[in-house]
Design a protein around this motif. Structure first.
Motif, short mmCIF file in Angstrom:
data_model
loop_
_atom_site.label_atom_id
_atom_site.label_comp_id
_atom_site.label_asym_id
_atom_site.label_seq_id
_atom_site.Cartn_x
_atom_site.Cartn_y
_atom_site.Cartn_z
N VAL A 53 0.85 -1.19 0.00
CA VAL A 53 0.00 0.00 0.00
C VAL A 53 0.89 1.24 0.00
N PRO A 54 0.33 2.38 -0.40
CA PRO A 54 1.17 3.58 -0.49
C PRO A 54 1.35 4.34 0.82
N TYR A 55 0.54 4.02 1.85
CA TYR A 55 0.56 4.85 3.05
C TYR A 55 0.66 4.00 4.33
N SER A 56 1.38 4.55 5.29
CA SER A 56 1.50 3.91 6.60
C SER A 56 1.84 4.97 7.63
N VAL A 57 1.25 4.87 8.83
CA VAL A 57 1.51 5.86 9.88
C VAL A 57 1.55 5.18 11.25
N VAL A 58 2.25 5.83 12.17
CA VAL A 58 2.17 5.48 13.59
C VAL A 58 1.40 6.60 14.26
N ASN A 59 0.25 6.27 14.81
CA ASN A 59 -0.62 7.24 15.46
C ASN A 59 -0.51 7.13 16.98
#
Length: 408
Positions: A53-59
């Motif tokens: 996938v194009p997006y990844s985050v640590v929230n």
């Protein structure tokens, strides 16, 4: 107006302990140190690549916000908690995987799905749960296209989430250690101040008592055979020993004062320290010194050398003439001062105890002492940014080495 629940207040307190609660709304500066930040960036990039996938985050999810502390494919940002997709499911303690968020009733009206903020379709979120059960936020991957990764990919995503938690746990432990060290320094400073003040206040009346003892001893009416002469000798001996101890306590307490380093001749300082002990350098005393320049506070260097010489003089062996060698050598880290003797030495098992305040080894034949000489010397070394180490002298004895870091 958002109502802060007890659960949210407890989570915010936990986030604050981890250094993850912003000081102000929308502020993400300083939440993660540089080393951990680089590692987090690598993990989110790996998570996106793993799931294709194009997006990844640590929230990090607080009582009012979602704070992205690391992101791949987008710039890290902050949004209100009510707009967060992860805030809906991160406390479920399980991984959430959604093929098409626009068809999921939990997310269909979310602004990240409707197009008001973004057009998320595929969405997967793994809670970041610590060993204590505190959920910090989530590791989230998403795409604007509907899809469903293989179970093996999701399992590996959970492994990466665990690695994120390990990084944040490490930061937490570092903060705890820093707080403990700050408290220790504060406690030591207060203790040193108290010891110095009490020692100073006791020294004046004790000096007065010793003065009157000397006057009484000089009284012509008191003969050597008079019992009072013996009593006065005992009082004088005990008083002088107590005065010496107070002087050492004062010396120990003063180490935390301001350091004024300069280039100092080791030979000159050693000669002064030896004279303070009532001996001179040379064959008669057994003390030799090779001159060298050391960048240190002159007064504290003199105290350190005097303490180390006193230890060597005090713990000599009866079966050999005492020899003490003082010198220094330059290295990449700075100058290392050494005081080597051929005395009793200190066993490896006793070396850590020997540098503790007021600790004496109490071996047969040892002379009197307060147990503060090596402790004071180590504090002087640490105050200069260096360290003290105890080793063996070839042929028997102790060698004390003190590193004085190079001039900045």
């Amino acid at each position: 107006m958002q109502v802060l629940t007890d659960q949210d207040a407890g989570r915010d307190a936990g986030l604050r302990a981890y250094g993850l609660l912003p000081l102000a709304a929308g502020d993400t500066a300083g939440l993660i140190d540089d080393g951990a930040q680089e590692a987090l960036e690598n993990l989110v990039r790996l998570a996106a690549s793993l799931c294709g996938v194009p997006y990844s985050v640590v929230n990090i999810i607080t009582s009012s916000e979602q704070v992205q502390i690391a992101a791949y494919g987008i710039d890290p940002g902050v949004c209100a908690r009510e707009d967060s997709m992860c805030a809906v499911v991160f406390l479920d303690h399980s991984t959430t995987v959604v093929r098409d968020a626009s068809r999921d009733p939990r997310f269909a009206a979310n602004p990240f799905v409707t197009g008001r903020i973004a057009d998320v379709r595929f969405y997967a979120s793994v809670p970041l749960e610590t060993s204590s059960g505190l959920v910090l936020g989530s590791l989230c991957v998403f795409s604007d296209e509907a899809k469903l990764p293989a179970p093996e990919q999701i399992e590996l995503l959970e492994v990466l989430a665990h690695q994120v938690v390990e990084l944040l746990e490490l930061q937490h432990r570092t903060l705890q250690l820093n707080d403990a060290l700050a408290e220790l320094w504060r406690s030591n400073a207060l203790l040193s101040e108290f010891a110095g003040r009490v020692s100073h206040d006791l020294r004046t009346p004790l000096t007065t008592i010793l003065g009157y003892v000397e006057l009484a001893q000089d009284d012509p009416g008191i003969t050597p055979s008079d019992p009072s002469a013996e009593y006065l000798d005992l009082i004088g001996t005990g008083g002088r020993r107590m005065l010496g101890m107070l002087e050492e306590v004062l010396s120990y307490a003063r180490v935390d004062g301001e350091i004024r380093p300069e280039r100092v001749s080791l030979l000159a300082v050693t000669a002064e320290a030896a004279q303070d002990l009532g001996v001179d350098l040379g064959y008669g005393s057994g003390i030799s010194c090779e001159d060298a320049e050391i960048f240190a506070d002159r007064a504290q260097l003199r105290t350190l050398v005097q303490n180390l010489l006193a230890n060597s003089l005090n713990y000599g062996r009866a079966d050999r003439a005492l020899r003490i060698t003082v010198g220094a050598s330059e290295g990449p880290q700075g100058a290392t001062l050494t005081v080597a003797d051929n005395g009793k030495g200190i066993l490896p098992a006793d070396r850590e105890r020997a540098v503790q305040p007021l600790v004496r080894l109490n071996r047969p034949g040892d002379g009197p002492g307060t147990g503060l000489g090596l402790a004071t010397s180590r504090r002087i070394a640490q105050a200069h940014g260096g360290e003290l180490a105890i080793g063996d002298t070839p042929g028997g004895g102790a060698t004390v080495s003190v590193l004085f870091p190079a001039r900045p």
